[in-house]
Design a protein around this motif. Structure first.
Motif, PDB file in Angstrom:
ATOM      1  N   THR A 121      -4.152   2.742   9.515  1.00 48.31           N
ATOM      2  CA  THR A 121      -4.588   2.262   8.360  1.00 48.31           C
ATOM      3  C   THR A 121      -5.505   1.010   8.315  1.00 48.31           C
ATOM      4  N   LYS A 122      -6.686   1.140   7.771  1.00 52.34           N
ATOM      5  CA  LYS A 122      -7.699   0.049   7.607  1.00 52.34           C
ATOM      6  C   LYS A 122      -7.813  -0.605   6.334  1.00 52.34           C
ATOM      7  N   ASP A 123      -7.646   0.400   5.296  1.00 52.61           N
ATOM      8  CA  ASP A 123      -7.642  -0.060   4.011  1.00 52.61           C
ATOM      9  C   ASP A 123      -6.469   0.308   3.077  1.00 52.61           C
ATOM     10  N   LEU A 124      -5.890  -0.516   2.878  1.00 54.72           N
ATOM     11  CA  LEU A 124      -4.598  -0.324   1.817  1.00 54.72           C
ATOM     12  C   LEU A 124      -4.770  -0.241   0.261  1.00 54.72           C
ATOM     13  N   TRP A 125      -4.645   0.691  -0.189  1.00 62.12           N
ATOM     14  CA  TRP A 125      -4.807   0.873  -1.695  1.00 62.12           C
ATOM     15  C   TRP A 125      -3.566   1.029  -2.477  1.00 62.12           C
ATOM     16  N   MET A 126      -3.216  -0.161  -3.422  1.00 60.21           N
ATOM     17  CA  MET A 126      -1.944  -0.078  -4.271  1.00 60.21           C
ATOM     18  C   MET A 126      -2.334   0.303  -5.561  1.00 60.21           C
ATOM     19  N   PHE A 149      -5.055  -5.574   7.547  1.00 63.36           N
ATOM     20  CA  PHE A 149      -5.972  -4.711   7.092  1.00 63.36           C
ATOM     21  C   PHE A 149      -7.631  -5.066   7.041  1.00 63.36           C
ATOM     22  N   GLU A 150      -8.279  -4.039   6.742  1.00 68.55           N
ATOM     23  CA  GLU A 150      -9.956  -4.618   6.627  1.00 68.55           C
ATOM     24  C   GLU A 150      -9.929  -4.915   5.016  1.00 68.55           C
ATOM     25  N   HIS A 151      -9.296  -3.931   4.459  1.00 63.83           N
ATOM     26  CA  HIS A 151      -9.276  -4.096   2.982  1.00 63.83           C
ATOM     27  C   HIS A 151      -8.203  -3.954   2.172  1.00 63.83           C
ATOM     28  N   LEU A 152      -7.745  -4.585   1.138  1.00 61.29           N
ATOM     29  CA  LEU A 152      -6.530  -4.456   0.359  1.00 61.29           C
ATOM     30  C   LEU A 152      -7.002  -4.342  -0.987  1.00 61.29           C
ATOM     31  N   VAL A 153      -6.612  -3.195  -1.635  1.00 59.95           N
ATOM     32  CA  VAL A 153      -7.256  -2.797  -3.124  1.00 59.95           C
ATOM     33  C   VAL A 153      -5.969  -2.772  -4.031  1.00 59.95           C
ATOM     34  N   LEU A 154      -6.084  -3.735  -4.943  1.00 57.85           N
ATOM     35  CA  LEU A 154      -4.767  -3.633  -5.811  1.00 57.85           C
ATOM     36  C   LEU A 154      -5.401  -3.067  -7.214  1.00 57.85           C
ATOM     37  N   VAL A 155      -4.725  -1.961  -7.648  1.00 63.57           N
ATOM     38  CA  VAL A 155      -5.474  -1.196  -8.775  1.00 63.57           C
ATOM     39  C   VAL A 155      -4.150  -1.406  -9.906  1.00 63.57           C
ATOM     40  N   HIS A 156      -4.517  -1.892 -11.141  1.00 58.51           N
ATOM     41  CA  HIS A 156      -3.361  -2.032 -12.152  1.00 58.51           C
ATOM     42  C   HIS A 156      -3.985  -1.191 -13.328  1.00 58.51           C
ATOM     43  N   ALA A 157      -3.073  -0.370 -13.616  1.00 61.76           N
ATOM     44  CA  ALA A 157      -3.541   0.654 -14.855  1.00 61.76           C
ATOM     45  C   ALA A 157      -2.531   0.214 -15.890  1.00 61.76           C
ATOM     46  N   VAL A 158      -3.181  -0.297 -17.100  1.00 62.68           N
ATOM     47  CA  VAL A 158      -2.046  -0.397 -18.312  1.00 62.68           C
ATOM     48  C   VAL A 158      -2.936   0.043 -19.570  1.00 62.68           C
ATOM     49  N   ARG A 159      -1.991  -0.018 -20.679  1.00 59.32           N
ATOM     50  CA  ARG A 159      -2.678   0.721 -22.039  1.00 59.32           C
ATOM     51  C   ARG A 159      -3.543  -0.502 -22.576  1.00 59.32           C
ATOM     52  N   THR A 160      -3.224  -1.739 -22.575  1.00 56.52           N
ATOM     53  CA  THR A 160      -4.015  -2.706 -23.247  1.00 56.52           C
ATOM     54  C   THR A 160      -4.055  -3.886 -22.384  1.00 56.52           C
ATOM     55  N   LYS A 219     -10.289   9.800   5.259  1.00 57.92           N
ATOM     56  CA  LYS A 219      -9.072  10.341   5.519  1.00 57.92           C
ATOM     57  C   LYS A 219      -8.548   9.577   6.696  1.00 57.92           C
ATOM     58  N   GLU A 220      -9.397   9.016   7.580  1.00 59.04           N
ATOM     59  CA  GLU A 220      -9.045   8.337   8.778  1.00 59.04           C
ATOM     60  C   GLU A 220      -8.282   6.979   8.691  1.00 59.04           C
ATOM     61  N   HIS A 221      -8.976   6.101   7.401  1.00 52.15           N
ATOM     62  CA  HIS A 221      -8.530   4.679   7.623  1.00 52.15           C
ATOM     63  C   HIS A 221      -7.849   4.294   5.994  1.00 52.15           C
ATOM     64  N   SER A 222      -7.848   5.155   5.273  1.00 52.01           N
ATOM     65  CA  SER A 222      -7.256   4.869   3.796  1.00 52.01           C
ATOM     66  C   SER A 222      -5.835   5.353   3.797  1.00 52.01           C
ATOM     67  N   PHE A 223      -5.041   4.175   3.214  1.00 52.31           N
ATOM     68  CA  PHE A 223      -3.463   4.881   2.873  1.00 52.31           C
ATOM     69  C   PHE A 223      -3.393   4.393   1.365  1.00 52.31           C
ATOM     70  N   PHE A 224      -2.571   5.157   0.773  1.00 54.98           N
ATOM     71  CA  PHE A 224      -2.590   4.778  -0.447  1.00 54.98           C
ATOM     72  C   PHE A 224      -0.882   4.846  -0.965  1.00 54.98           C
ATOM     73  N   TYR A 225      -0.459   3.622  -1.716  1.00 58.71           N
ATOM     74  CA  TYR A 225       0.840   3.678  -2.233  1.00 58.71           C
ATOM     75  C   TYR A 225       0.830   3.725  -3.703  1.00 58.71           C
ATOM     76  N   LEU A 226       1.531   4.386  -4.259  1.00 64.51           N
ATOM     77  CA  LEU A 226       1.448   4.744  -5.934  1.00 64.51           C
ATOM     78  C   LEU A 226       3.016   4.230  -6.324  1.00 64.51           C
ATOM     79  N   CYS A 227       2.801   3.319  -7.499  1.00 63.63           N
ATOM     80  CA  CYS A 227       4.118   2.941  -8.004  1.00 63.63           C
ATOM     81  C   CYS A 227       3.983   2.931  -9.604  1.00 63.63           C
ATOM     82  N   GLY A 228       5.125   3.265 -10.191  1.00 63.66           N
ATOM     83  CA  GLY A 228       5.101   3.204 -11.548  1.00 63.66           C
ATOM     84  C   GLY A 228       5.378   4.514 -12.391  1.00 63.66           C
ATOM     85  N   ASN A 229       4.703   4.810 -13.326  1.00 58.86           N
ATOM     86  CA  ASN A 229       5.050   5.878 -14.230  1.00 58.86           C
ATOM     87  C   ASN A 229       4.945   7.159 -13.323  1.00 58.86           C
TER      88      ASN A 229
END
Ligand SMILES: Cc1cc2nc3c(=O)[nH]c(=O)nc-3n(C[C@H](O)[C@H](O)[C@H](O)COP(=O)(O)OP(=O)(O)OC[C@H]3O[C@@H](n4cnc5c(N)ncnc54)[C@H](O)[C@@H]3O)c2cc1C
Ligand SMILES: NC(=O)c1ccc[n+]([C@@H]2O[C@H](COP(=O)([O-])OP(=O)(O)OC[C@H]3O[C@@H](n4cnc5c(N)ncnc54)[C@H](OP(=O)(O)O)[C@@H]3O)[C@@H](O)[C@H]2O)c1
Length: 262
Positions: A121-126, A149-160, A219-229
């Motif tokens: 993994t080079k890019d970790l998507w959270m 990692f080359e990149h760390l991406v923190l994604v936060h999805a909320v209502r408001t 497909k080679e370098h991205s890895f996704f962690y999914l958490c929550g709902n």
């Protein structure tokens, strides 16, 4: 007072932050000698328990937001909690104030950790919804390991917008990572400048997420962690599979893994 349940210790609330109505963080101090060393691995969860009106223990899982932090012989554990109005435990947690006792599990667990991320993994998507951002903040505190990692991406999805928590901590982390960490807020029920609008699966599929993060998906370098709902986890899994990504298994490496909060 009833005996505390096996595998729990008595903790004390030493800090409380209210982010929005029904959304708050508690920092709890527990005796360090009740825990293994290290007390937990970033990304793991423990349990919180309180007695209900029928004098029965109600216990639930909560992820640590911080990294194991020692203060003298005390361990500090920080939790981000949303109060579910009809819930059994969270309305009681919502009433806790500094100095109150809370019962805390002494055997943290969970596999959404850096060790479980495949080595290519080079890019970790959270990808998180609501309080699901917590374990990712803990992981990001592990700055030394995350530098691999080359990149760390923190994604936060909320209502408001009000639920976009820990802004200051995220800004601090972004400074520490010097460009490696990308933060993408998504707000579903308001239009907010600087945030995407909608839900994780649709912005993933449309390419808006990769564009906002300035990190390409591969497909080679991205890895996704999914958490929550769990509905987000379900729909994002479907989307990722349709895009050609596979669930990660220890016996067969894939590109995503997840933790459902209910
Ligand atoms: C591994 C793991 C880690 C978790 N970490 C956290 C955490 O860090 N912070 C946190 O707030 N919760 C977390 N949870 C959820 C938590 O364990 C409880 O389920 C939640 O706090 C509700 O408890 P309750 O007794 O008040 O509600 P219950 O009486 O158990 O009612 C549960 C219902 O509330 C809803 N619900 C439960 N959790 C959430 C949530 N987080 N967001 C939105 N809706 C929810 C669902 O509809 C669910 O069916 C985690 C769960 C798991 C399995
Ligand atoms: N958030 C609040 O204002 C609030 C206030 C008081 C109490 N609560 C309690 O807290 C609970 C949880 O609130 P929450 O806001 O943390 O959680 P949530 O309902 O999980 O919403 C968080 C984000 O996940 C998105 N989402 C929902 N289903 C999805 C799916 N299938 N795929 C992709 N994304 C999805 C939501 O989008 P959508 O907006 O499009 O659904 C929202 O952007 C509520 O059920 C309620 O009991 C919440």
């Amino acid at each position: 007072m009833k005996d505390i349940p096996l595998g729990f210790t008595t903790g004390r609330v030493i800090q409380r932050t209210d982010w929005a109505e029904h959304l708050f963080s508690l920092t709890v101090q527990v005796p360090a000698n009740a825990y293994p060393s290290p007390a937990f691995i970033a990304g793991q969860f423990s349990k919180l328990a309180l007695l209900n009106q029928q004098d029965e223990w109600v216990r639930r899982a909560y992820s640590m937001v911080n990294k194991p932090t020692l203060q003298d012989d005390q361990l500090l554990l920080e939790f981000l909690i949303i109060e579910i109005p009809q819930g059994q435990l969270t309305p009681h947690l919502g009433h806790l104030q500094i100095g109150d006792d809370i019962y805390v599990g002494t055997q943290p667990s969970g596999f959404m950790t850096l060790e479980e991320v495949p080595t290519n993994t080079k890019d970790l998507w959270m990808l998180s919804t609501g309080t699901g951002i917590g374990p990712f903040l803990s992981i990001l505190e592990e700055t030394k390991s995350c530098q691999n990692f080359e990149h760390l991406v923190l994604v936060h999805a909320v209502r408001t917008q009000a639920e976009l928590v820990y802004k200051e901590k995220i800004i601090e982390l972004m400074k520490a990572y010097q460009g490696k960490l990308r933060y993408v807020p998504i707000v579903s029920r308001e239009t907010v400048k600087g945030a995407l609008q909608g839900r994780i699966p649709s912005v993933l599929e449309s390419g808006q997420l990769a564009a906002a993060a300035h990190v390409p998906l591969t497909k080679e370098h991205s890895f996704f962690y999914l958490c929550g709902n769990p509905n987000m986890v379900h729909d994002t899994r479907d989307t990722l599979e349709a895009m050609g990504y596979k669930k990660h298994l220890r016996r067969e490496a894939g590109q995503f893994s997840f933790e459902n909060y209910w």
